[in-house]
Each structure stands twice: as C-alpha cells, then as structure tokens.
Design a protein around this motif. Sequence first.
Motif, PDB file in Angstrom:
ATOM      1  N   LEU A 169       0.849  -1.183   0.000  1.00  0.00           N
ATOM      2  CA  LEU A 169       0.000   0.000   0.000  1.00  0.00           C
ATOM      3  C   LEU A 169       0.889   1.237   0.000  1.00  0.00           C
ATOM      4  CD1 LEU A 169      -2.608  -1.041   2.723  1.00  0.00           C
ATOM      5  CD2 LEU A 169      -3.116  -0.693   0.315  1.00  0.00           C
ATOM      6  N   THR A 170       0.387   2.330  -0.556  1.00  0.00           N
ATOM      7  CA  THR A 170       1.162   3.574  -0.503  1.00  0.00           C
ATOM      8  C   THR A 170       0.319   4.677   0.105  1.00  0.00           C
ATOM      9  OG1 THR A 170       0.458   4.015  -2.758  1.00  0.00           O
ATOM     10  CG2 THR A 170       2.693   3.189  -2.476  1.00  0.00           C
ATOM     11  N   ALA A 181      -8.974   4.028  -0.095  1.00  0.00           N
ATOM     12  CA  ALA A 181      -9.447   3.044   0.868  1.00  0.00           C
ATOM     13  C   ALA A 181      -9.009   1.658   0.441  1.00  0.00           C
ATOM     14  CB  ALA A 181     -10.965   3.099   0.982  1.00  0.00           C
ATOM     15  N   ALA A 182      -8.545   0.879   1.414  1.00  0.00           N
ATOM     16  CA  ALA A 182      -8.144  -0.493   1.132  1.00  0.00           C
ATOM     17  C   ALA A 182      -9.042  -1.422   1.935  1.00  0.00           C
ATOM     18  CB  ALA A 182      -6.688  -0.711   1.524  1.00  0.00           C
ATOM     19  N   VAL A 203      -8.474  -1.930  -3.578  1.00  0.00           N
ATOM     20  CA  VAL A 203      -8.038  -0.578  -3.239  1.00  0.00           C
ATOM     21  C   VAL A 203      -8.792   0.373  -4.158  1.00  0.00           C
ATOM     22  CG1 VAL A 203      -6.094   1.021  -3.095  1.00  0.00           C
ATOM     23  CG2 VAL A 203      -5.729  -1.394  -2.632  1.00  0.00           C
ATOM     24  N   VAL A 204      -9.473   1.345  -3.570  1.00  0.00           N
ATOM     25  CA  VAL A 204     -10.226   2.294  -4.403  1.00  0.00           C
ATOM     26  C   VAL A 204     -10.020   3.709  -3.901  1.00  0.00           C
ATOM     27  CG1 VAL A 204     -12.136   0.872  -5.193  1.00  0.00           C
ATOM     28  CG2 VAL A 204     -12.269   1.944  -2.961  1.00  0.00           C
ATOM     29  N   PRO A 205     -10.237   4.702  -4.764  1.00  0.00           N
ATOM     30  CA  PRO A 205     -10.307   6.070  -4.273  1.00  0.00           C
ATOM     31  C   PRO A 205     -11.463   6.169  -3.292  1.00  0.00           C
ATOM     32  CG  PRO A 205     -10.207   6.024  -6.674  1.00  0.00           C
ATOM     33  CD  PRO A 205     -10.403   4.618  -6.216  1.00  0.00           C
ATOM     34  N   PRO A 216      -7.694   3.603 -13.279  1.00  0.00           N
ATOM     35  CA  PRO A 216      -6.724   4.376 -12.498  1.00  0.00           C
ATOM     36  C   PRO A 216      -7.121   4.501 -11.028  1.00  0.00           C
ATOM     37  CG  PRO A 216      -7.154   5.466 -14.584  1.00  0.00           C
ATOM     38  CD  PRO A 216      -8.082   4.291 -14.516  1.00  0.00           C
ATOM     39  N   GLY A 217      -6.226   4.119 -10.142  1.00  0.00           N
ATOM     40  CA  GLY A 217      -6.475   4.241  -8.713  1.00  0.00           C
ATOM     41  C   GLY A 217      -7.326   3.134  -8.140  1.00  0.00           C
ATOM     42  N   HIS A 218      -7.772   2.202  -8.955  1.00  0.00           N
ATOM     43  CA  HIS A 218      -8.657   1.146  -8.467  1.00  0.00           C
ATOM     44  C   HIS A 218      -8.022  -0.217  -8.738  1.00  0.00           C
ATOM     45  CE1 HIS A 218     -13.004  -0.641  -8.445  1.00  0.00           C
ATOM     46  NE2 HIS A 218     -12.192  -1.223  -7.586  1.00  0.00           N
TER      47      HIS A 218
END
Lengths: 260, 323
Positions: free
Chosen positions: B35-36, B224-225, B235-237, B310-312
């Motif tokens: 995770l970042t 959010a993870a 993992v999503v925005p 992107p981001g998901h």
Amino acid sequence: MLNMNHVTVTYNDRPTLIDFDLHMKQGEIVSLVGESGSGKTTAIRALFGLLPHEGYVSDGDILFEGESLLSKSEDEMARLRGSRISMIFQDSGAMINPIRRIGAQFVEYIRKHEKISKKEAYRKGVAMLEAMRLPDGDNIMRSYGFQLSGGMRQRVGIAMAMTFRPDLLLADEPTSALDVTTQAQIVRQMMDLNKKTGTSIIIVTHNLGVAAYMSDRILVMQNGRIVEQGDREQILKHPQQEYTQKLLAAIPTMEGEAYV
Amino acid sequence: MSENEKRIVLEAREVTRIFPASNNRQLVANDKVSLTLHAGETLGIVGESGCGKSTFVRMLAQLDKPTSGEIHIFGDDISGLKGSAKRKSRRHVQMVFQDPADSFSPKMKVKDILCEPLMNYGLIKPKEKQTIAEYLLSQVELPTDFADRYTHSMSGGQRQRIAIARALALEPEILICDEATSALDVSVQKSIVDLLLSIQKKKEIAIVLICHDVALTRSMAHTAAVMYLGNVVEVVPGKQLGHGMCHPYTEALRGAIFSIDMDFSKPIESIESETPSPLDVPQGCPFAGRCDKCMDVCRITKPFLREVEPGHQIACHLYNKTN
C-alpha cells in the motif's frame, strides 16, 4: 403485555431514568437509542430486576401481564427471569463460565426452569443451538466459551435466552461488539424469532440503522428521559426534536457528504 | 497538483507477517500487503476483526517487524532498523489508539502525558512543559487549564483529544488512528473527525485510518483499502467506496451495513458462514469458500491485486478477463 408507568430510577439520590413510560403489545419490537449515559440500559435493567445495589425504582410501576414486577419477591423474579423474560447482553462470552463447557451450563439452566432429566435437557439444548443455525450443536455443547468466535458466542447467548420461548426478550447492545456481517446475521435471527414465536423484543442500541431496521417503534433517549418516540418514518424522516436531528446528522452515511 | 504527483511518504512493499502458532502451524496475519500513502492524504483500511489491519499498522509504527517485505518511509526502508536509527525514525510515525482510557498512565498529569514524547527525545527542558502542553491543548481545542488535570476525570471525547495532542507533539508526518473513534458516541465521533480533518489540512499530515465503519471511512479517506484474512482485496479512491466497488467481499460487506438511509423494504443481506480461521486460510482466493461467484480457478490460484482503472485495484479472478 408490558406497561412501564412513569418509572423513575434513582442511583445514590441521583435520578438516572426519569418518568420512563413504555407500553408494549405482544410481538412488538421496540428499540431504545441514545448516547452513553442516556439511561437506556437502566430502563431494561429495572425491568429485569437487575439494578445494582445503589439503584432502585423510586417512582412509578412496572406491570408485566398485569402483575407488578416491583412487588414480586426475589424468588418469584428468578423464576420469571430466563423463562418468561430473557435477556441477551453485549458480550454473551462474559456470561459464560470460562472453565465449564457450554453444555454443562446450558443443561443446568434448562433444569433450573424445567423438571426434566439431564439427557433431555441436553437434547433440548442441542436443538436450540441448531435452531440458531449453529452448525454441529453437539460440538458446541462440548466447547468452552473461549473456543467460539464472538458471533457464535452471541448466538449461544440467544439460543439460551430463547429456550423457553419467553414473552419478552431484552437485548442490551447485542450486536455492538460484532463485525458488520455477523451483526446482520444476528439481527436477522432475532427478527425470525420474533416472527415465529411472537416474542416481543426491547433492543438497546446506539446504532440507529439497526434500530430502524428492526423495530416497530423507536424511543430516543437523552439524560434519562425519552425525548422523542415514533416509528421509523417519523424518527428518521421527520424528527421533531433538536436532539434527534443532531443525532441523525452526526451519523456518517454512505450517501452523505465526504470531507475530502 | 494532481493526486498522483503528491509526494509518497510511506510505501509498504509485499509486507508479510507470520506468527508462529501451536503444532508447528503458522498464522499468516499479513500476506504480501502493498500500500502507498501520499503526503497530506488519508489511507483508510477497512475489514472485519482478524483481517490483519492492526498487525499492519503496528509494523508501520515499528511496534512489530515484518517477516518479509519492506516498509519505506520517505524512501528509506525502516523494516530492518535497530537501535538509535530505529528510535529516530519512529518520530515520524505516531499512533492514536482505540481506547483513550487505556493508553494513558492514570497517575500522570495531562501536561506530563503530552510532553513525554518530547522529553524522551530531549527536545524540551522540564521548565518548558507548561507552555508546550498549553500550546498542544489549544491545537486540539481543549481549555489550557486541562494541563494540570488527570485523565480519569475527563470524558471519552476529551481523552481522545489528548491522545491526538500527544501524537502530534513530535510533529510527525504520519498519524495512525487505530479505531480512534469506535468507542465514542456518534456526536463525539463527529467532533473528533472534524478535528482530525482540520489538523490534516493545517499540517499536511498523512493519516492511516483503521476503521470498521465503512461509511465513516468513505467520508474521510482519499484512498481506501479493503482487507480480508490478511490480504488486501481491493483498493479504491475513497469517494468510490460504496458505489464503484466490485470485489465480492466488499459487496458482501456493504450489503450488511445498517444505515439510516437504507432501503428498509429489502431484507438485510449477509454471508451466512463464518470467517475461516487465519490459521488455515484456504488455498487459492482467501474468500473462495464464502463467495457466491466462486469459480474453479478461485480454489486453485490466488488472485493478485491488479489495476482495473486508475487508482482502483482489485484482487479477484472475475476481473482478470480483460487482461
């Protein structure tokens, strides 16, 4: 079935529950919501006759099936408790003796209220556990409390409480210590029981979502008083009191605003 | 500056933590968690008890060491640090715990509690305690005369504010909140959330938020993870939490939430089975045994996180077809 008439409970000269008025019909589900210290637990403890030593009902009366619970002797109350009025707690694990098997405690409990043999009581216990959709009731009877997960322990607690098909089930934050998926399971089972056996339920919770989903009537409490009551529609959609409105506004929702 | 360009303050790379258990078994609490976290943003971790979220953040705070994998803070690997280097790097990560009453010594005054981290690092002199404590109290919107009181005379919300003030004393870049609001009433919870948000804005602090309340996480988290049995499954925005999520476990989680604006005419949904013990996580996808969309491949191969948009990211064989 149940009439709590203007009940006031006093702890060390300080009233904790003031003028609590609740009338229930058979089969009804009522929930008490409010923040810590609002008197929700005191209300059902008074009804169950389990107030701590320094607390007593200083005013009003509690009538169950027309009989006053306050004038009953300790023995009479003990017979009533667990058979006609039952209670489940936030963590049923805490009521299970950790050094005795579930089965031994279940059998003892059943035989306290009914004159049957140990074998019959054991069979009845297993049947109750399986009715709560606990897989392999025999195995659970042979387990110790700590060997079960929180959700399973809670179901054991409900199974015990429901053994004698009580007229009234008191549930004090029964799902607060559980995960959301387990919470949903427990709520569903309590509602099934209500439908099947006609048991009335009083549920104390701080989760307004659970309260709204389960109950016919919601009582919002603050500082020992009922500030507002009504059905789901009234409380959630048309709250009249400022406190109810504030309480609703503070709950994060999936549809609500995001801060980031 | 767009979200992608923000500085990375923390990066976990395939962090695994295995605890030895009886009978030579192994409890895999975290399995290759990557995770970042970006500066000034919030990473929310949701999941049910036993999913490994607390184990993960304990390693971020260096209260525990990963069995394998790396944790980078500002680009430096901290997982193998020892002695004074470890001590120095701990300053950057501070933690707020669930039960405020348990995380203080009842015999210490508030000012001693607040200044202890600073005294530990020799940053202030005892004489300065009073002023510093008052400054820290004002940051969490508490009256300055609290400095000379004890925590047992305070409410849960006030205590949690003091816990936050103590965590902020060392001016960390990363703040970890492990169920920091779960023990509080909703109105108090809201005030603590508002406080955290305003501190984050003012100081550009990055927050790791562990929370089982999906709705609360959605309102606070940039990312959010979702964790399940030691694995990150999605993992999503943050904004998408609730609508744009597709992992079957996330859907089950969402279906089981009681909310005041839910559709009361529909029965509540939830998976009927129990979470398997982390001692015997099934081979293949950890969720396979409870998933209603389970395919043959799910029982054999474990899916890994891959980006679907992107981001998901999502770890599920259902979403592998596109590749």
